[in-house]
Design a protein around this motif. Structure first.
Motif, short mmCIF file in Angstrom:
data_model
loop_
_atom_site.label_atom_id
_atom_site.label_comp_id
_atom_site.label_asym_id
_atom_site.label_seq_id
_atom_site.Cartn_x
_atom_site.Cartn_y
_atom_site.Cartn_z
N MET A 245 8.24 1.17 1.70
CA MET A 245 7.26 2.06 1.11
C MET A 245 5.90 1.77 1.74
O MET A 245 5.52 0.63 1.91
CB MET A 245 7.22 1.85 -0.40
N PRO A 246 5.14 2.82 2.11
CA PRO A 246 3.86 2.57 2.75
C PRO A 246 2.89 1.90 1.77
O PRO A 246 2.95 2.15 0.57
CB PRO A 246 3.36 3.96 3.15
N ASN A 247 2.04 1.07 2.30
CA ASN A 247 0.99 0.48 1.49
C ASN A 247 -0.01 1.57 1.18
O ASN A 247 -0.70 2.05 2.06
CB ASN A 247 0.35 -0.68 2.26
N GLY B 135 12.86 7.60 3.91
CA GLY B 135 13.27 6.85 2.74
C GLY B 135 12.36 5.68 2.41
O GLY B 135 12.74 4.79 1.64
N LYS B 136 11.16 5.68 2.96
CA LYS B 136 10.23 4.56 2.74
C LYS B 136 8.95 5.00 2.03
O LYS B 136 7.98 4.25 2.00
CB LYS B 136 9.89 3.91 4.07
N GLY B 137 8.94 6.22 1.47
CA GLY B 137 7.78 6.68 0.72
C GLY B 137 6.77 7.46 1.53
O GLY B 137 5.77 7.93 0.98
N HIS B 138 7.01 7.61 2.82
CA HIS B 138 6.05 8.34 3.65
C HIS B 138 5.98 9.83 3.28
O HIS B 138 4.91 10.42 3.27
CB HIS B 138 6.37 8.18 5.14
N ASP C 263 13.57 5.84 11.36
CA ASP C 263 13.29 4.57 10.70
C ASP C 263 12.24 4.69 9.60
O ASP C 263 12.08 3.76 8.79
CB ASP C 263 12.81 3.52 11.71
N LEU C 264 11.53 5.79 9.54
CA LEU C 264 10.48 5.98 8.52
C LEU C 264 10.95 6.80 7.33
O LEU C 264 10.21 6.97 6.36
CB LEU C 264 9.24 6.64 9.16
N ARG D 171 16.71 14.36 -1.42
CA ARG D 171 15.68 13.43 -0.94
C ARG D 171 14.32 14.13 -0.86
O ARG D 171 13.31 13.60 -1.33
CB ARG D 171 16.06 12.85 0.42
#
Length: 171
Positions: free
Chosen positions: A1-3, A103-106, A100-101, A136
């Motif tokens: 998840m992005p900061n 599913g990480k909140g981007h 790769d980005l 998603r």
């Protein structure tokens, strides 16, 4: 998840030099599942470069291209199926191209930032129309504040109509 404190995305206009990169993103399985044939999509994106009704943008994170976003005015296109939306409404479509980005909140962070920018410019409502099977994307749009208000089938296929209003009103 992005900061959330440090993640900031830039949106720059698509140039013809970006088309091979976008074509490669459209061929990625996580994107290809929800977009039409990459060659048809690239042809449409290339037409949009000079369009007044669609704004094609490359999403960048830390100066690196990571995805594609387009905004459009359904009232500027003849017979657009979303012309029933209030005047001034803009629609958006987005895909993260870098696998790769995903599913990480981007996705929700990008949408939140872009929509906030549109609201600052005076846009009253923003709509998005994911395929109802694209869970998603729907989760990401809900996390960004969008609310479903209709299900439709148009020339673009099945769509879960979702919106967010600048005034925070529910519809």
């Amino acid at each position: 998840m992005p900061n959330k404190a440090s993640a900031h995305y830039d949106f720059r206009p698509v140039t013809r030099a970006d088309l091979p990169m976008i074509r490669a993103w459209l061929a990625q399985p996580h994107v290809a599942e929800w977009w039409d044939d990459p060659e048809d999509e690239i042809a449409a994106i290339e037409e949009h470069i000079d369009s007044i009704s669609v704004e094609p943008l490359v999403i960048e994170l830390d100066g690196k291209p990571i995805g594609y976003l387009q905004s459009y005015d359904p009232h500027m296109e003849d017979d657009h199926p979303y012309q029933d939306q209030p005047f001034g409404t803009l629609g958006i479509d987005m895909s993260i191209g870098v696998p790769d980005l995903v599913g990480k909140g981007h996705g929700s962070a990008i949408i939140r930032q872009f929509v906030a920018d549109l609201f600052e410019e005076g846009v009253p409502r923003v709509i998005i129309d994911p395929d109802p099977a694209n869970k998603r994307a729907i989760r990401a749009y809900e996390k960004a504040g969008f609310v479903a208000f209709d299900t439709r089938t148009s020339i673009y296929g099945p769509a879960l109509m979702m919106a967010i209003d600048a005034d925070g009103e529910e519809f």
